[in-house]
Scaffold this motif. Structure first.
Motif, PDB file in Angstrom:
ATOM      1  N   PRO A  33     -42.705  72.796  49.545  1.00  0.00           N
ATOM      2  CA  PRO A  33     -42.432  73.713  50.662  1.00  0.00           C
ATOM      3  C   PRO A  33     -43.645  73.958  51.553  1.00  0.00           C
ATOM      4  O   PRO A  33     -43.509  74.294  52.726  1.00  0.00           O
ATOM      5  CB  PRO A  33     -42.020  75.016  49.978  1.00  0.00           C
ATOM      6  N   ALA A  34     -44.865  73.761  50.978  1.00  0.00           N
ATOM      7  CA  ALA A  34     -46.087  74.052  51.740  1.00  0.00           C
ATOM      8  C   ALA A  34     -46.568  72.853  52.553  1.00  0.00           C
ATOM      9  O   ALA A  34     -47.463  72.993  53.390  1.00  0.00           O
ATOM     10  CB  ALA A  34     -47.184  74.500  50.784  1.00  0.00           C
ATOM     11  N   ALA A  35     -45.967  71.673  52.318  1.00  0.00           N
ATOM     12  CA  ALA A  35     -46.458  70.467  53.014  1.00  0.00           C
ATOM     13  C   ALA A  35     -46.126  70.544  54.508  1.00  0.00           C
ATOM     14  O   ALA A  35     -45.055  71.019  54.901  1.00  0.00           O
ATOM     15  CB  ALA A  35     -45.806  69.229  52.399  1.00  0.00           C
ATOM     16  N   LYS A  36     -47.083  70.086  55.319  1.00  0.00           N
ATOM     17  CA  LYS A  36     -46.827  69.998  56.770  1.00  0.00           C
ATOM     18  C   LYS A  36     -45.864  68.839  57.011  1.00  0.00           C
ATOM     19  O   LYS A  36     -46.052  67.742  56.464  1.00  0.00           O
ATOM     20  CB  LYS A  36     -48.143  69.713  57.514  1.00  0.00           C
ATOM     21  N   VAL A  37     -44.849  69.082  57.818  1.00  0.00           N
ATOM     22  CA  VAL A  37     -43.818  68.065  58.022  1.00  0.00           C
ATOM     23  C   VAL A  37     -44.395  66.782  58.611  1.00  0.00           C
ATOM     24  O   VAL A  37     -43.975  65.673  58.260  1.00  0.00           O
ATOM     25  CB  VAL A  37     -42.673  68.646  58.881  1.00  0.00           C
TER      26      VAL A  37
ATOM     27  N   LEU B 204     -35.333  66.168  54.567  1.00  0.00           N
ATOM     28  CA  LEU B 204     -35.456  67.577  54.965  1.00  0.00           C
ATOM     29  C   LEU B 204     -34.422  67.929  56.053  1.00  0.00           C
ATOM     30  O   LEU B 204     -33.741  68.958  55.961  1.00  0.00           O
ATOM     31  CB  LEU B 204     -36.881  67.845  55.471  1.00  0.00           C
ATOM     32  N   ALA B 205     -34.311  67.068  57.050  1.00  0.00           N
ATOM     33  CA  ALA B 205     -33.398  67.372  58.162  1.00  0.00           C
ATOM     34  C   ALA B 205     -31.945  67.445  57.685  1.00  0.00           C
ATOM     35  O   ALA B 205     -31.188  68.330  58.103  1.00  0.00           O
ATOM     36  CB  ALA B 205     -33.548  66.315  59.260  1.00  0.00           C
ATOM     37  N   VAL B 206     -31.588  66.533  56.771  1.00  0.00           N
ATOM     38  CA  VAL B 206     -30.198  66.527  56.283  1.00  0.00           C
ATOM     39  C   VAL B 206     -29.958  67.738  55.376  1.00  0.00           C
ATOM     40  O   VAL B 206     -28.939  68.433  55.508  1.00  0.00           O
ATOM     41  CB  VAL B 206     -29.881  65.200  55.547  1.00  0.00           C
ATOM     42  N   VAL B 207     -30.917  68.017  54.488  1.00  0.00           N
ATOM     43  CA  VAL B 207     -30.765  69.180  53.591  1.00  0.00           C
ATOM     44  C   VAL B 207     -30.644  70.455  54.427  1.00  0.00           C
ATOM     45  O   VAL B 207     -29.812  71.330  54.158  1.00  0.00           O
ATOM     46  CB  VAL B 207     -31.957  69.267  52.605  1.00  0.00           C
ATOM     47  N   ARG B 208     -31.464  70.564  55.467  1.00  0.00           N
ATOM     48  CA  ARG B 208     -31.405  71.766  56.320  1.00  0.00           C
ATOM     49  C   ARG B 208     -30.009  71.909  56.943  1.00  0.00           C
ATOM     50  O   ARG B 208     -29.404  72.982  56.886  1.00  0.00           O
ATOM     51  CB  ARG B 208     -32.471  71.677  57.412  1.00  0.00           C
ATOM     52  N   ALA B 209     -29.500  70.813  57.489  1.00  0.00           N
ATOM     53  CA  ALA B 209     -28.190  70.890  58.154  1.00  0.00           C
ATOM     54  C   ALA B 209     -27.084  71.231  57.163  1.00  0.00           C
ATOM     55  O   ALA B 209     -26.234  72.089  57.429  1.00  0.00           O
ATOM     56  CB  ALA B 209     -27.893  69.564  58.857  1.00  0.00           C
TER      57      ALA B 209
ATOM     58  N   PHE C 295     -33.464  73.184  47.985  1.00  0.00           N
ATOM     59  CA  PHE C 295     -33.525  71.745  47.710  1.00  0.00           C
ATOM     60  C   PHE C 295     -32.854  71.371  46.390  1.00  0.00           C
ATOM     61  O   PHE C 295     -32.342  70.265  46.251  1.00  0.00           O
ATOM     62  CB  PHE C 295     -34.981  71.263  47.659  1.00  0.00           C
ATOM     63  N   ALA C 296     -32.896  72.310  45.416  1.00  0.00           N
ATOM     64  CA  ALA C 296     -32.503  71.973  44.044  1.00  0.00           C
ATOM     65  C   ALA C 296     -31.171  71.212  43.944  1.00  0.00           C
ATOM     66  O   ALA C 296     -31.112  70.163  43.294  1.00  0.00           O
ATOM     67  CB  ALA C 296     -32.480  73.229  43.191  1.00  0.00           C
ATOM     68  N   PRO C 297     -30.089  71.673  44.615  1.00  0.00           N
ATOM     69  CA  PRO C 297     -28.824  70.936  44.441  1.00  0.00           C
ATOM     70  C   PRO C 297     -28.821  69.556  45.100  1.00  0.00           C
ATOM     71  O   PRO C 297     -27.897  68.785  44.899  1.00  0.00           O
ATOM     72  CB  PRO C 297     -27.785  71.833  45.137  1.00  0.00           C
ATOM     73  N   PHE C 298     -29.849  69.248  45.896  1.00  0.00           N
ATOM     74  CA  PHE C 298     -29.839  67.986  46.638  1.00  0.00           C
ATOM     75  C   PHE C 298     -30.665  66.896  45.945  1.00  0.00           C
ATOM     76  O   PHE C 298     -31.016  65.894  46.557  1.00  0.00           O
ATOM     77  CB  PHE C 298     -30.367  68.198  48.063  1.00  0.00           C
ATOM     78  N   GLY C 299     -31.031  67.132  44.705  1.00  0.00           N
ATOM     79  CA  GLY C 299     -31.672  66.052  43.951  1.00  0.00           C
ATOM     80  C   GLY C 299     -33.180  66.025  44.066  1.00  0.00           C
ATOM     81  O   GLY C 299     -33.875  65.992  43.071  1.00  0.00           O
ATOM     82  N   ARG C 300     -33.732  66.068  45.261  1.00  0.00           N
ATOM     83  CA  ARG C 300     -35.175  65.889  45.416  1.00  0.00           C
ATOM     84  C   ARG C 300     -35.761  67.092  46.127  1.00  0.00           C
ATOM     85  O   ARG C 300     -35.306  67.472  47.207  1.00  0.00           O
ATOM     86  CB  ARG C 300     -35.427  64.638  46.251  1.00  0.00           C
ATOM     87  N   VAL C 301     -36.748  67.720  45.470  1.00  0.00           N
ATOM     88  CA  VAL C 301     -37.357  68.926  46.038  1.00  0.00           C
ATOM     89  C   VAL C 301     -38.655  68.541  46.733  1.00  0.00           C
ATOM     90  O   VAL C 301     -39.532  67.933  46.118  1.00  0.00           O
ATOM     91  CB  VAL C 301     -37.641  69.962  44.920  1.00  0.00           C
ATOM     92  N   LEU C 302     -38.776  68.868  48.009  1.00  0.00           N
ATOM     93  CA  LEU C 302     -40.029  68.585  48.732  1.00  0.00           C
ATOM     94  C   LEU C 302     -40.966  69.785  48.578  1.00  0.00           C
ATOM     95  O   LEU C 302     -40.503  70.914  48.408  1.00  0.00           O
ATOM     96  CB  LEU C 302     -39.741  68.345  50.221  1.00  0.00           C
TER      97      LEU C 302
ATOM     98  N   ARG D  85     -40.369  79.743  47.072  1.00  0.00           N
ATOM     99  CA  ARG D  85     -39.412  79.747  45.958  1.00  0.00           C
ATOM    100  C   ARG D  85     -38.001  79.517  46.507  1.00  0.00           C
ATOM    101  O   ARG D  85     -37.214  78.745  45.995  1.00  0.00           O
ATOM    102  CB  ARG D  85     -39.505  81.093  45.223  1.00  0.00           C
ATOM    103  N   ARG D  86     -37.699  80.222  47.598  1.00  0.00           N
ATOM    104  CA  ARG D  86     -36.378  80.111  48.220  1.00  0.00           C
ATOM    105  C   ARG D  86     -36.144  78.657  48.700  1.00  0.00           C
ATOM    106  O   ARG D  86     -35.051  78.114  48.559  1.00  0.00           O
ATOM    107  CB  ARG D  86     -36.298  81.075  49.419  1.00  0.00           C
ATOM    108  N   ALA D  87     -37.196  78.036  49.259  1.00  0.00           N
ATOM    109  CA  ALA D  87     -37.072  76.654  49.736  1.00  0.00           C
ATOM    110  C   ALA D  87     -36.746  75.724  48.566  1.00  0.00           C
ATOM    111  O   ALA D  87     -35.866  74.860  48.672  1.00  0.00           O
ATOM    112  CB  ALA D  87     -38.358  76.216  50.419  1.00  0.00           C
ATOM    113  N   ARG D  88     -37.444  75.939  47.431  1.00  0.00           N
ATOM    114  CA  ARG D  88     -37.173  75.079  46.269  1.00  0.00           C
ATOM    115  C   ARG D  88     -35.730  75.245  45.814  1.00  0.00           C
ATOM    116  O   ARG D  88     -35.072  74.287  45.413  1.00  0.00           O
ATOM    117  CB  ARG D  88     -38.123  75.408  45.114  1.00  0.00           C
ATOM    118  N   GLU D  89     -35.226  76.480  45.895  1.00  0.00           N
ATOM    119  CA  GLU D  89     -33.828  76.726  45.499  1.00  0.00           C
ATOM    120  C   GLU D  89     -32.861  75.986  46.423  1.00  0.00           C
ATOM    121  O   GLU D  89     -31.828  75.486  45.997  1.00  0.00           O
ATOM    122  CB  GLU D  89     -33.516  78.231  45.550  1.00  0.00           C
TER     123      GLU D  89
END
Ligand SMILES: Nc1ncnc2c1ncn2[C@@H]1O[C@H](COP(=O)(O)OP(=O)(O)OP(=O)(O)O)[C@@H](O)[C@H]1O
Length: 537
Positions: free
Chosen positions: A153-157, A168-173, A144-151, A138-142
Motif C-alpha cells: 500500500p505504501a509503494a509509489k504507483v 491496481l486499476a482493475v482491483v480499484r474499479a 486486495f485480499a480477495p483478489f489474490g495478490r496484495v500490492l 491495513r484497509r488497502a490490504r483488506e
C-alpha cells in the motif's frame, strides 16, 4: 451492411431483464469524420460484451461518449440500468449508477501511493475517514485480499511494473462496484475495460478473467474492448463489431470463430503470408552486443546476422523488455558495447540523439511518451528523421514533403490519410502506424522494436509484420522485444529467452514454436544459474 441481431433464447432474456447499458442512435462527428454513425448497442445484465473493430473504427470514441468526455450529436439516447441519462454524462452520475472504467492508460496517479490511488474516490467525500496512514494501509490490504495478490500500500504507483499497475486499476474499479452494491441496495454495476490486457502477461490475464467471471456471477456486466481476438472469444458472451463508426455485426460469441471474427472486423480474410523464409538470413554477424548491462539486464552477449529478425522475450521483469531502450540509449546502460559494421558504440554514453545519427531506429511500446509528438502534425512526425531530404538551399520543400507524407499514409493505411491532421487526433493504432512508417522510411542501420503491434488491429498487424520482414530482407538487422509468442513465431528467425537478466535459451528452426517459447519463459524462473548458461550457446 448492418446484420440483424439473431433472435434466440438469449435475446428474449435480454429484452425481459433490464439491460445494464443501452445506447441508441449515438453519433459523433469530428470535422468531416463520422467517428460514430448512429450506433446502437445493448449490454445485457450479467453479460461480458465484447467491442471490437479496426484501428480508427470508433471504439475509443464510443467509450469516451459513455464516460462523458465526448458529447454525442443530438438524438442519442443512453440508458443505464433502466435509467435514461442525458449526455454529457457526469462523473457523479456514472458513479451513482455503478459504472466504472479502466482505460488503457489506467488512470492512476503515479506520484501517489497504492493506497492513495485505491481510495482516491473518497477524497473530499464523507466516506473519507483517514485515522492514520497505517489504518489506510491495513484497509488497502483488506481490499486486495480477495483478489489474490496484495500490492504494497505504501509503494509509489510510478515505481510499479505495468502488470501491477493494471492489477491496481482493475482491483480499484471492481472494489468500487462492490461498494456500489452496498450503497445502492444490490443494484448491479457495469465495468468498462478498454484495452487493459495489452500490458498484462498471460498469467495476469487469466487472473483478470477469473475476476470478470466472478463479477458477472454477481449480476454485474462488463464491456470488454480488445484487439486480442482469442481473449474476446474466451471471455465474452456477445460481440459487437464496429467498422467505420457503424455497428456492422452483433452476435453471440458462441456463433463465431476467429476467422469469422477477423472477416467481420477487417471485411476480408487475413492473407496469412507472414512467415519466415529462414534462408534469408546470412551467417555474417552485422551487429554484435557484448556485456550489455542495465537495471534489469545482467551482462548479456549476442549478435545479429544480416537480414535477421531476432526476437527477445521472457516474463515481464526478466530484462528482455529493456534491450531496445538500452541499445538506443533511451535508458542508460551501466555496461556494454554495440559493434555495428565497423563502428564500436559505447552503450554507457549513448544518447538517443547519437543513436539516431548512427542510423539506429527505435519504435517504442509507449508511443504516448516516447514515440511521437502528439501536438505536431502527422507530416511533421513522419518526416522528423528525414527532414534533410527536403532542404534545398535555405528552404524546405513543403509541397513535396506533404505529397510524400500523403503517399506514405496511404501505403501504411493510416486513416484518415491527412498529413495536416494533428497526430493526437488519430486513433491509437493509427498513431502507431505513423511511428513505424517514420522509422522504416528513414532507412535504419539497426531497427529496434518494442512491442511494435501493441494496440494494432488484426489486419494492420499482418501488414506491419510483412513490412518488418521486408526491411529485414533488404539486409537491415532487426531486434523485436515482445511478450507475444504468436508474433515471435510469425516474425522472427531466432528468439532469445531472458530469465532474471540473462539469456537462458535460444530458439530457432523447429524449436521456435509457441509452446516451447512459453515453456522456456516459465522454466527460466525456476532453473539454476549454471543450467541457464549451459543452455544458451
Ligand atoms: N479528438 C479528435 N479529433 C479529431 N478526430 C478524432 C478525434 N478522436 C478520434 N478521432 C477520429 O475518429 C475516428 C475513430 O477514432 P477512435 O479513436 O475512436 O478509434 P478506435 O477504434 O479506438 O481505434 P484504435 O483501435 O486505433 O484505438 C478516427 O478516424 C479518429 O482519427
Amino acid at each position: 451492411m448492418t446484420e440483424a441481431i439473431p433472435a434466440g433464447p438469449e435475446q428474449v432474456l435480454t429484452t425481459r431483464s433490464v439491460a445494464a447499458l443501452s445506447l441508441r442512435n449515438v453519433s459523433k462527428v469530428f470535422g468531416g469524420t463520422h467517428a460514430l454513425d448512429r450506433v446502437s448497442l445493448e449490454v445485457a445484465a450479467g453479460e461480458v460484451h465484447g467491442l471490437v473493430g479496426e484501428n480508427g473504427s470508433g471504439k475509443s470514441t464510443l467509450i469516451k461518449v459513455l464516460s462523458g468526455y465526448h458529447v454525442p450529436e443530438p438524438g442519442a439516447t443512453i440508458t443505464i440500468a433502466g435509467r435514461e441519462v442525458a449526455p454529457p454524462l457526469s462523473a457523479g452520475t456514472l458513479r451513482s449508477l455503478g459504472v466504472r472504467f479502466v482505460h488503457q492508460d489506467l488512470g492512476l496517479a503515479p506520484s501517489l501511493t497504492v493506497a492513495e490511488n485505491l481510495f482516491v474516490d473518497e477524497l473530499g467525500s464523507s466516506r473519507w475517514k483517514t485515522v492514520s496512514r497505517s489504518a489506510d494501509h491495513r484497509r488497502a490490504r483488506e481490499v486486495f485480499a480477495p483478489f489474490g495478490r496484495v500490492l504494497d500500500p505504501a509503494a509509489k504507483v510510478g515505481s510499479l511494473s505495468p502488470a501491477d499497475q493494471a492489477h491496481l486499476a482493475v482491483v480499484r474499479a471492481v472494489s468500487q462496484i462492490r461498494q456500489h452494491h452496498v450503497e445502492a441496495e444490490h443494484q448491479p454495476g457495469l465495468l468498462v475495460l478498454d484495452e487493459v490486457t495489452a500490458f498484462l502477461p498471460s498469467e495476469e490475464r487469466q487472473q483478470l478473467f477469473a475476476l470478470i467471471r466472478e463479477i458477472i456471477a454477481q449480476g454485474d456486466s462488463v464491456l470488454f474492448v480488445s484487439h486480442y481476438l482469442d481473449e474476446v472469444l474466451e471471455i465474452t458472451s456477445r460481440v459487437s463489431v464496429l467498422r467505420d463508426g457503424e455497428v456492422v455485426h452483433n452476435a453471440e460469441t458462441a456463433t463465431l470463430d476467429s476467422d469469422r471474427l477477423v472477416e467481420l472486423i477487417i471485411g476480408r480474410a487475413l492473407r496469412g503470408q507472414v512467415g519466415v523464409d529462414r534462408a534469408e538470413a546470412s551467417n555474417d554477424a552485422v551487429a554484435t552486443v557484448t556485456g550489455l548491462r542495465g537495471s534489469l539486464v545482467d551482462g548479456v552477449d549476442f549478435s545479429l546476422r544480416r537480414g535477421e529478425v531476432l526476437g527477445v522475450t521472457g516474463l515481464l521483469g526478466s530484462g528482455f523488455e529493456q534491450v531496445p531502450s538500452l541499445l538506443f540509449g533511451a535508458v542508460p546502460a551501466s555496461g556494454g558495447e554495440l559493434r555495428l559494421g565497423d563502428a564500436a558504440i559505447d552503450l554507457t554514453t549513448l544518447t538517443p540523439e547519437r543513436a539516431t545519427q548512427r542510423g539506429l531506429a527505435l519504435v517504442p511500446g509507449d508511443r504516448a511518451s516516447a514515440g511521437a509528438a502528439g501536438s505536431l502534425t502527422v507530416a511533421e512526425n513522419l518526416t522528423l528523421q528525414i527532414l534533410h531530404r527536403y532542404r534545398r538551399a535555405n528552404t524546405l520543400q513543403r509541397r513535396r514533403l506533404q505529397r510524400d507524407a500523403r503517399a506514405l499514409l496511404i501505403e501504411y493505411d493510416v486513416r484518415p490519410p491527412d498529413p495536416a491532421a494533428k497526430l493526437s487526433t488519430l486513433s491509437g493504432g493509427n498513431q502507431q502506424k505513423v511511428i513505424l512508417a517514420k522509422w522504416l522510411t528513414a532507412g535504419p542501420s539497426l531497427l529496434l522494436l518494442d512491442e511494435p503491434t501493441l494496440g494494432i488491429d488484426v489486419g494492420s498487424r499482418e501488414e506491419i509484420l510483412l513490412r518488418i520482414r521486408a526491411v529485414a530482407r533488404e539486409g537491415v538487422p532487426v531486434i523485436c522485444a515482445t511478450s507475444d509468442p504468436d508474433q515471435l513465431t510469425e516474425l522472427c528467425d531466432r528468439v532469445l529467452i531472458f530469465g532474471r537478466g540473462s539469456i537462458v535459451a535460444e530458439l530457432w528452426g523447429e524449436s521456435l514454436n509457441k509452446d516451447t517459447i512459453t515453456e522456456r519463459c516459465y522454466s527460466a524462473t525456476v532453473s539454476s544459474g549454471s543450467a541457464r548458461q549451459g543452455e544458451y550457446q
